[in-house]
Design an enzyme around this catalytic site. Structure first.
Site, PDB file in Angstrom:
ATOM      1  N   ASP A 260       0.855  -1.188   0.000  1.00 39.53           N
ATOM      2  CA  ASP A 260       0.000   0.000   0.000  1.00 39.53           C
ATOM      3  C   ASP A 260       0.890   1.236   0.000  1.00 39.53           C
ATOM      4  O   ASP A 260       1.751   1.389   0.876  1.00 39.53           O
ATOM      5  CB  ASP A 260      -0.904   0.008   1.234  1.00 39.53           C
ATOM      6  CG  ASP A 260      -2.005  -1.038   1.160  1.00 39.53           C
ATOM      7  OD1 ASP A 260      -2.042  -1.791   0.167  1.00 39.53           O
ATOM      8  OD2 ASP A 260      -2.822  -1.108   2.090  1.00 39.53           O
TER       9      ASP A 260
ATOM     10  N   ASP B 200     -15.412  -4.052  -2.435  1.00 40.75           N
ATOM     11  CA  ASP B 200     -15.292  -3.947  -0.985  1.00 40.75           C
ATOM     12  C   ASP B 200     -16.696  -4.002  -0.400  1.00 40.75           C
ATOM     13  O   ASP B 200     -17.603  -3.332  -0.907  1.00 40.75           O
ATOM     14  CB  ASP B 200     -14.630  -2.629  -0.588  1.00 40.75           C
ATOM     15  CG  ASP B 200     -13.271  -2.437  -1.256  1.00 40.75           C
ATOM     16  OD1 ASP B 200     -12.648  -3.456  -1.613  1.00 40.75           O
ATOM     17  OD2 ASP B 200     -12.847  -1.285  -1.431  1.00 40.75           O
TER      18      ASP B 200
END
EC number: 5.3.1.16
Length: 245
Positions: free
Chosen positions: A8, A131
């Site tokens: 990330d 998500d």
């Protein structure tokens, strides 16, 4: 079962968030390229990059770090990227850098036509990231939970030609609380394309259940905090997964 390390990116550094909160970022490395090389040397066969600034800004923001990662490992293993992929021009530019796949997240839910167009323009190279909180799709860096069920969305995107679905259970991502196997399997059984689990991997004890889900279409799992904080030894986990296949 493919285990995929997550890198990330926030302001050029490798970080992890808790439940998608930018202010809850822990910095793990100032050199994402070194991190990528480390995971490759540990046996990673694919890498998952997320441009966190891009996810919030709507356009990618970590180009230098992404280029460095690709220069380090793209000749050896495929690299996929999500975060800020919201138009065809951006998707094309980043695929041209040497990425294997691009992940469309929020834009897939807000603008489904983009997925269809991207699959036509870049066949076989588009992944959709879904998500979910309690089965409902969340967008905009998890800030908004929509009224769309992820299974309905996954079926639509399968018809459009995406090569796989990355499924993140928001309640578990970065919280070290175990993968939501049941929800992931339920999604995988509703489509014919591979589903990649993301969020919640805590230890080697999770690996057998993940591998058992492979026959239902769960092809891999993305892991982040657990491998950075040391609750999982990545090389050991991938070896275990390979032995159970």
């Amino acid at each position: 079962m493919l285990l995929i390390p997550a890198i990330d990116l926030k302001e050029g550094r490798c970080v992890r968030l808790k439940q998608g909160l930018m202010e809850e970022a822990t910095v793990f490395s100032d050199s994402p390229a070194d991190t990528a090389l480390h995971w490759f040397e540990q046996g990673a066969r694919r890498l998952h990059l997320v441009d966190l600034n891009g996810a919030f800004a709507g356009v990618p923001q970590n180009l230098p770090a992404i280029k460095d990662i690709l220069a380090a490992v793209a000749k050896d293993i495929p690299v996929q990227l999500g975060g800020g992929m919201r138009d065809l021009k951006t998707i094309g530019q980043y695929l041209d850098l040497g990425l294997n796949d691009v992940i469309i997240g929020t834009a897939a839910v807000k603008n489904p036509d983009l997925v269809r167009e991207a699959c036509k323009a870049f066949p076989g190279r588009i992944i959709v990231g879904l998500d979910a909180k309690d089965g409902m799709a969340a967008i905009d860096g998890w800030a908004t939970v929509t009224g769309h069920h992820v299974i309905d969305l996954a079926k639509r995107f399968e018809d459009d030609g995406v090569n796989s679905i990355i499924y993140t259970d928001i309640g578990r991502d970065g919280m070290m609380s175990g993968v939501n196997i049941d929800a992931t399997v339920k999604l995988a059984q509703s489509v014919r394309i591979p589903v990649i689990a993301s969020g919640g991997l805590t230890g080697l004890d999770d690996i057998p259940a993940l591998c058992a889900a492979e026959k239902h279409g769960v092809a891999g799992a993305i892991t982040g905090r657990a491998i950075y904080e040391g609750s999982i030894d990545f090389a050991q986990a991938q070896q275990l997964a390979d032995s159970l296949d």
